[in-house]
Design an enzyme around this catalytic site. Structure first.
Site, PDB file in Angstrom:
ATOM      1  CG  HIS A  11       0.048 -94.366 -55.512  1.00 37.44           C
ATOM      2  ND1 HIS A  11      -0.287 -93.713 -56.672  1.00 37.44           N
ATOM      3  CD2 HIS A  11      -0.569 -93.696 -54.503  1.00 37.44           C
ATOM      4  CE1 HIS A  11      -1.062 -92.683 -56.383  1.00 37.44           C
ATOM      5  NE2 HIS A  11      -1.254 -92.652 -55.076  1.00 37.44           N
TER       6      HIS A  11
ATOM      7  CG  HIS B  21      -9.357 -93.294 -52.195  1.00 33.25           C
ATOM      8  ND1 HIS B  21      -8.176 -92.609 -52.184  1.00 33.25           N
ATOM      9  CD2 HIS B  21     -10.295 -92.409 -52.697  1.00 33.25           C
ATOM     10  CE1 HIS B  21      -8.376 -91.370 -52.651  1.00 33.25           C
ATOM     11  NE2 HIS B  21      -9.655 -91.228 -52.962  1.00 33.25           N
TER      12      HIS B  21
ATOM     13  CG  ASP C 185      -3.297 -93.735 -46.980  1.00 27.83           C
ATOM     14  OD1 ASP C 185      -3.668 -92.673 -46.471  1.00 27.83           O
ATOM     15  OD2 ASP C 185      -3.709 -94.152 -48.078  1.00 27.83           O
TER      16      ASP C 185
ATOM     17  CG  HIS D 213      -2.509 -87.506 -54.902  1.00 27.81           C
ATOM     18  ND1 HIS D 213      -2.361 -88.844 -54.650  1.00 27.81           N
ATOM     19  CD2 HIS D 213      -1.337 -87.106 -55.426  1.00 27.81           C
ATOM     20  CE1 HIS D 213      -1.147 -89.223 -54.999  1.00 27.81           C
ATOM     21  NE2 HIS D 213      -0.510 -88.181 -55.473  1.00 27.81           N
TER      22      HIS D 213
HETATM   23  N1  COA Z   1       0.133-105.440 -50.776  1.00 21.20           N
HETATM   24  C1  COA Z   1       0.383-106.602 -51.395  1.00 21.20           C
HETATM   25  N2  COA Z   1       0.352-106.749 -52.719  1.00 21.20           N
HETATM   26  C2  COA Z   1       0.037-105.673 -53.445  1.00 21.20           C
HETATM   27  C3  COA Z   1      -0.249-104.423 -52.865  1.00 21.20           C
HETATM   28  C4  COA Z   1      -0.194-104.333 -51.472  1.00 21.20           C
HETATM   29  N3  COA Z   1      -0.442-103.184 -50.862  1.00 21.20           N
HETATM   30  N4  COA Z   1      -0.516-103.541 -53.839  1.00 21.20           N
HETATM   31  C5  COA Z   1      -0.409-104.197 -54.982  1.00 21.20           C
HETATM   32  N5  COA Z   1      -0.087-105.497 -54.748  1.00 21.20           N
HETATM   33  C6  COA Z   1       0.090-106.552 -55.724  1.00 21.20           C
HETATM   34  C7  COA Z   1      -1.274-107.101 -56.129  1.00 21.20           C
HETATM   35  O1  COA Z   1      -1.695-108.137 -55.293  1.00 21.20           O
HETATM   36  C8  COA Z   1      -0.998-107.541 -57.533  1.00 21.20           C
HETATM   37  O2  COA Z   1      -0.306-108.761 -57.488  1.00 21.20           O
HETATM   38  P1  COA Z   1      -0.561-109.903 -58.611  1.00 21.20           P
HETATM   39  O3  COA Z   1      -0.148-109.255 -59.886  1.00 21.20           O
HETATM   40  O4  COA Z   1       0.297-111.007 -58.147  1.00 21.20           O
HETATM   41  O5  COA Z   1      -2.037-110.184 -58.553  1.00 21.20           O
HETATM   42  C9  COA Z   1      -0.041-106.499 -58.040  1.00 21.20           C
HETATM   43  O6  COA Z   1       0.644-105.986 -56.902  1.00 21.20           O
HETATM   44  C10 COA Z   1      -0.754-105.344 -58.743  1.00 21.20           C
HETATM   45  O7  COA Z   1      -1.838-104.943 -57.888  1.00 21.20           O
HETATM   46  P2  COA Z   1      -2.932-103.862 -58.286  1.00 21.20           P
HETATM   47  O8  COA Z   1      -3.908-103.703 -57.193  1.00 21.20           O
HETATM   48  O9  COA Z   1      -3.483-104.174 -59.637  1.00 21.20           O
HETATM   49  O10 COA Z   1      -1.950-102.622 -58.411  1.00 21.20           O
HETATM   50  P3  COA Z   1      -2.299-101.180 -58.689  1.00 21.20           P
HETATM   51  O11 COA Z   1      -1.002-100.515 -58.830  1.00 21.20           O
HETATM   52  O12 COA Z   1      -3.249-101.012 -59.787  1.00 21.20           O
HETATM   53  O13 COA Z   1      -3.096-100.761 -57.348  1.00 21.20           O
HETATM   54  C11 COA Z   1      -3.452 -99.919 -55.225  1.00 21.20           C
HETATM   55  C12 COA Z   1      -2.807 -99.695 -56.583  1.00 21.20           C
HETATM   56  C13 COA Z   1      -3.246 -98.661 -54.405  1.00 21.20           C
HETATM   57  C14 COA Z   1      -4.954-100.180 -55.413  1.00 21.20           C
HETATM   58  C15 COA Z   1      -2.790-101.142 -54.559  1.00 21.20           C
HETATM   59  O14 COA Z   1      -1.401-100.962 -54.484  1.00 21.20           O
HETATM   60  C16 COA Z   1      -3.368-101.393 -53.185  1.00 21.20           C
HETATM   61  O15 COA Z   1      -4.437-102.004 -53.075  1.00 21.20           O
HETATM   62  N6  COA Z   1      -2.664-100.933 -52.103  1.00 21.20           N
HETATM   63  C17 COA Z   1      -3.183-101.088 -50.774  1.00 21.20           C
HETATM   64  C18 COA Z   1      -4.235-100.033 -50.459  1.00 21.20           C
HETATM   65  C19 COA Z   1      -3.625 -98.678 -50.237  1.00 21.20           C
HETATM   66  O16 COA Z   1      -2.614 -98.512 -49.593  1.00 21.20           O
HETATM   67  N7  COA Z   1      -4.328 -97.674 -50.798  1.00 21.20           N
HETATM   68  C20 COA Z   1      -3.930 -96.295 -50.648  1.00 21.20           C
HETATM   69  C21 COA Z   1      -3.372 -95.787 -51.930  1.00 21.20           C
HETATM   70  S1  COA Z   1      -2.709 -94.159 -51.714  1.00 21.20           S
END
Ligand code: COA
Length: 374
Positions: free
Chosen positions: A259, A220, A310, A185
């Site tokens: 994501h 991750h 995931d 990826h």
């Molecule tokens: N559940 C709830 N809220 C979420 C979320 C989730 N899984 N993912 C993002 N958000 C929210 C954040 O709380 C944030 O809200 P705010 O602006 O009110 O503070 C907003 O969306 C942006 O979050 P951020 O972490 O900065 O987004 P990102 O796009 O940079 O992050 C991830 C990507 C993957 C880190 C994030 O979506 C996440 O933590 N997901 C859960 C972990 C996961 O599934 N990881 C596997 C990835 S393949």
């Protein structure tokens, strides 16, 4: 390249080039070396994909046979690695077990020159399932398993070691597809870790140990385990809706959603979701799948967040009878293919990865001996 946003986590920044994987947000979605992952997941095998990621081309039937035979011959663990694994307690995180196993193998079969890198990649690909299952079965059941099986595929081998008997064809194919989807990826956190380490001209095992450490985190690879922990809290869809809404109100993250690169969907989700459904139907157990679907719908309605790979991998692994603590280690057994491809690629055209930081600490000040500080 656009200007770096403070505290941006390098989002949307290009940090190098790769010929291994394209994430195309407008059109194809995700492809490995030019092949759409949906097509690969429908028609290829994990061994074809790992060959593709190492060689840049799919194998012909002779090449595939030779490659799969070679991988099959590399599943055994050296006695001192088994002893090391036997010393790790059952309470250890299995990602720490694989990190330790990889490191130990690096002391027993060290990389003496970069010309050995392909052999080491094959060795790790073939032996990670053995390390994972040997430790798991010994620490939990005090059974010393034989890690050389007759199964032709890594998917079959992995399930065989876990079940203690060969897996049926449907389970093997579900695992094979999952391994294909997790294989590569682009510049995700663990792969980037591997490339940073490789860029110092360090050894192959060190780069992989670093990558395992990055994959371990719940933002991750650890998200698949965390997603299962969430889903299994609920007995029915109503409870799930109530529980997830409460978590969202409390600003909790729901693992398996969102994501860093994709904005509206993860192209791998539809594929793995189908497998979760298929396995739930076979098990005549709709509860976990239905609850998962309800959470998926709610997350889109409430937050416009979509399930990533995931989320439905969690229920797929549940139906395959994989213990929850091994979900992320199974990810390692697959992603080693992508890490290896990236280490080869980094080494081929190496530049030390060493970015700068914006300094935000105190202005320059003079040192005072300790007895003169107030
Ligand atoms: N559940 C709830 N809220 C979420 C979320 C989730 N899984 N993912 C993002 N958000 C929210 C954040 O709380 C944030 O809200 P705010 O602006 O009110 O503070 C907003 O969306 C942006 O979050 P951020 O972490 O900065 O987004 P990102 O796009 O940079 O992050 C991830 C990507 C993957 C880190 C994030 O979506 C996440 O933590 N997901 C859960 C972990 C996961 O599934 N990881 C596997 C990835 S393949």
């Amino acid at each position: 390249m656009s200007a770096i946003n403070k505290n941006s986590g390098l989002r949307d920044q290009t940090a190098g080039q790769t010929a291994l994987c394209a994430v195309d947000l407008d059109q194809t979605g995700l492809s490995y070396c030019g092949y759409d992952i949906v097509e690969l997941a429908e028609q290829s095998t994990f061994e074809e994909v790992t060959y593709l990621l190492s060689h840049g081309e799919l194998p012909d039937s002779t090449q595939l046979h030779q490659y799969a035979t070679q991988l099959k011959s590399l599943r055994s663990l050296p006695p001192s690695l088994k002893q090391t694994l036997e010393h790790i307690p059952a309470t250890a995180h299995p990602m720490d077990v694989l990190r330790t196993g990889c490191s130990m193998l690096g002391t027993l079969e060290p990389e003496l020159g970069f010309d050995q890198q392909f052999d080491i990649a094959n060795r790790l690909l073939a032996s990670f399932p053995s390390m994972m299952c040997y430790w798991y079965r010994y620490s939990h059941d005090r059974v010393r398993i034989e890690t050389q099986t007759d199964d032709n595929s890594i998917a079959g081998h992995l399930l065989h070691l876990l079940y203690d008997h060969p897996a049926d064809a449907l389970s093997q194919r579900a695992m094979d597809v999952s391994l294909i989807l997790y294989a590569e990826h682009e510049f995700n956190a663990s792969t980037f870790t591997a490339r940073v380490c490789a860029s110092t001209l360090s050894d192959f095992y060190s780069a992989v140990c670093g990558a395992i450490g990055s994959l371990r985190g719940p933002l991750h690879g650890g998200a698949n385990e965390a997603a299962m922990a969430l889903i299994s809290q609920f007995q029915n869809p109503e409870q799930a809706v109530k529980g997830v809404k409460k978590k969202l109100q409390g600003k909790e993250k729901i693992m398996g959603f969102g994501h860093a690169v994709y904005k509206v969907s993860d192209p791998r989700n539809a594929v793995i979701k189908q497998w979760s459904k298929k396995l739930s139907e076979r098990a005549h157990d709709q509860r976990i799948f239905t609850i998962s679907e309800v959470i998926e719908k709610l997350m889109w309605e409430e937050k416009k967040l979509f399930a990533n790979l995931d989320f439905f991998s969690a229920s797929t692994y549940h139906f395959l009878g994989i213990p929850r603590c091994l979900f992320t280690p199974v990810f390692v057994c697959s992603r080693i293919a992508g890490w290896a491809g990236h280490i080869f690629e980094q080494r081929k055209n190496n530049v030390l990865i060493r970015p700068r930081a914006d300094y935000i600490g105190p202005a320059l000040r003079s040192y005072k001996p300790v007895d003169q500080r107030v």
